[in-house]
Design an enzyme around this catalytic site. Structure first.
Site, PDB file in Angstrom:
ATOM      1  N   ASP A 124       0.817  -1.216   0.000  1.00  0.00           N
ATOM      2  CA  ASP A 124       0.000   0.000   0.000  1.00  0.00           C
ATOM      3  C   ASP A 124       0.849   1.263   0.000  1.00  0.00           C
ATOM      4  OD1 ASP A 124      -2.105  -1.796   0.143  1.00  0.00           O
ATOM      5  OD2 ASP A 124      -2.323  -1.618   2.307  1.00  0.00           O
ATOM      6  N   ALA A 176     -18.638  -2.534  -4.428  1.00  0.00           N
ATOM      7  CA  ALA A 176     -19.779  -2.396  -3.523  1.00  0.00           C
ATOM      8  C   ALA A 176     -20.990  -1.767  -4.212  1.00  0.00           C
ATOM      9  CB  ALA A 176     -19.377  -1.565  -2.308  1.00  0.00           C
ATOM     10  N   ASP A 177     -21.196  -2.030  -5.515  1.00  0.00           N
ATOM     11  CA  ASP A 177     -22.310  -1.382  -6.216  1.00  0.00           C
ATOM     12  C   ASP A 177     -23.162  -2.435  -6.926  1.00  0.00           C
ATOM     13  OD1 ASP A 177     -23.893   0.689  -7.389  1.00  0.00           O
ATOM     14  OD2 ASP A 177     -22.122   1.994  -7.485  1.00  0.00           O
ATOM     15  N   LYS A 208      -0.973  -8.120  -2.787  1.00  0.00           N
ATOM     16  CA  LYS A 208      -2.242  -7.389  -2.781  1.00  0.00           C
ATOM     17  C   LYS A 208      -1.977  -5.923  -3.076  1.00  0.00           C
ATOM     18  CE  LYS A 208      -4.727  -6.366   1.046  1.00  0.00           C
ATOM     19  NZ  LYS A 208      -5.053  -4.951   0.761  1.00  0.00           N
ATOM     20  N   THR A 209      -2.816  -5.369  -3.962  1.00  0.00           N
ATOM     21  CA  THR A 209      -2.657  -3.961  -4.350  1.00  0.00           C
ATOM     22  C   THR A 209      -3.938  -3.169  -4.077  1.00  0.00           C
ATOM     23  OG1 THR A 209      -3.394  -4.543  -6.581  1.00  0.00           O
ATOM     24  CG2 THR A 209      -1.017  -4.427  -6.221  1.00  0.00           C
ATOM     25  N   ASP A 226      -7.297  -5.370  -4.298  1.00  0.00           N
ATOM     26  CA  ASP A 226      -8.226  -5.249  -3.160  1.00  0.00           C
ATOM     27  C   ASP A 226      -9.206  -4.095  -3.426  1.00  0.00           C
ATOM     28  OD1 ASP A 226      -9.376  -5.151  -0.642  1.00  0.00           O
ATOM     29  OD2 ASP A 226      -7.513  -4.606   0.407  1.00  0.00           O
ATOM     30  N   ARG A 227     -10.065  -4.285  -4.449  1.00  0.00           N
ATOM     31  CA  ARG A 227     -10.918  -3.190  -4.919  1.00  0.00           C
ATOM     32  C   ARG A 227     -12.159  -2.979  -4.060  1.00  0.00           C
ATOM     33  NH1 ARG A 227     -14.152  -0.113  -5.872  1.00  0.00           N
ATOM     34  NH2 ARG A 227     -14.675   1.061  -7.772  1.00  0.00           N
ATOM     35  N   LYS A 228     -12.562  -4.006  -3.316  1.00  0.00           N
ATOM     36  CA  LYS A 228     -13.773  -3.920  -2.479  1.00  0.00           C
ATOM     37  C   LYS A 228     -14.944  -3.299  -3.237  1.00  0.00           C
ATOM     38  CE  LYS A 228     -11.374  -3.747   1.994  1.00  0.00           C
ATOM     39  NZ  LYS A 228      -9.965  -3.460   1.613  1.00  0.00           N
TER      40      LYS A 228
END
Ligand code: S5P
Length: 273
Positions: A41, A98-99, A63-64, A94-96
């Site tokens: 990160d 959520a839509d 992980k990016t 690691d886009r998470k």
């Protein structure tokens, strides 16, 4: 009693997966003797590649967060993919997401980042409902990509607890394991999944540190032993504990190796229970 999945060697779980990314993760873990994922990160893509070169030999996964790089470019992801082959690790953006399904399919395939074109694995919050899995699967599944659902979070006061966590597991189960391969979680959230019936999920846990207990913004750390033996997670995710260590390039490399050894010792101990 320990969850039955935690008594199985990673190598014996490969055959329980059809998703190519899940199989590759378990193959790498077994081959390189590592359950360590490093979260890189940092805000410079060039610096991220330097960290990846230092830690690559010790990890199963890098992980990016591609939206924090000041200098993100296709050349960066090309080099990351090249390193993932050379040093044998999986790339996890690691886009998470959520839509709604339609929006996430565009966020996953398009824009500046074109995540699906270079990232083997990504993750999503289940909060919008199963359409988010369907939307991401239309893009990722034909490419052999994998998805994790966030069933719990490491941060203090997280709302992803109790019934939310249970319903996340149910949602994954209903979707099937062609594309969803596991969870970001703090515990073995795949409660009644039985490897004897062929059902296997990968649990990956962030919030891992050997030095700090947390940060000033709600992050909470546990040790690799707590995460792998007590909580039964399969992969430990470490960020600042590795790339943030003082002492320069060699120190980062040594720290990654220290976490690899800790995580692997914990795994061997859990198998021996
Ligand atoms: O619950 C979570 C889920 C994730 S993916 N808690 C987390 O900390 N993460 C991510 O793991 C977070 O976005 C960060 O990239 C990494 C933890 O970093 P560290 O520096 O605290 O180890």
């Amino acid at each position: 009693a320990p969850h039955p999945t935690t008594l199985l060697p990673y190598a014996e779980r490969i055959k329980l997966h059809s998703n190519p990314t899940a199989r590759r993760i378990l193959e790498i873990m077994d081959r390189k003797k590592t359950n360590l994922a490093v979260s890189v990160d940092v805000t410079s893509a060039a610096e991220a590649l330097e960290v990846v070169k230092r830690v690559g030999a010790s990890v199963c996964m890098v992980k990016t967060h591609c939206d924090i790089f000041e200098d993100f470019s296709p050349a960066f992801t090309e080099e990351l993919v090249r390193l993932s082959k050379e040093l044998d690790f999986v790339i996890f953006e690691d886009r998470k997401f959520a839509d709604i399904g339609n929006t996430v399919s565009l966020q996953y395939s398009s824009g500046v980042h074109k995540i699906a074109s270079w990232s083997d694995l990504t993750n999503a919050h289940p909060v919008p409902g199963p359409g988010i899995i369907k939307g991401l699967a239309t893009v990722g599944q034909p490419l052999g990509r994998g998805l994790l659902l966030l069933a719990e979070m490491s941060s203090a006061g997280s709302l992803a607890v109790g019934g939310y966590t249970e319903q996340t597991f149910d949602m994954a189960r209903k979707a099937g394991r062609d594309f969803v391969i596991g969870f970001i979680a703090q515990n073995r959230v795949d409660k009644d999944a039985s490897p004897e019936k062929g059902e296997d999920w990968l649990i990956m846990s962030p919030g891992v540190g050997l030095a700090a207990k947390g940060d000033s913004l709600g992050q909470q750390y546990r040790t690799p032993r707590e995460v792998v033996i007590e909580a039964g997670a399969d992969v430990i995710i470490v960020g600042r504990g590795i790339y943030g260590v003082q002492g320069g390039e060699q120190a980062v490399k040594d720290e990654a190796e220290r976490y690899r050894v800790e995580g692997w010792k914990a795994y061997e101990e859990r198998l021996a229970r």
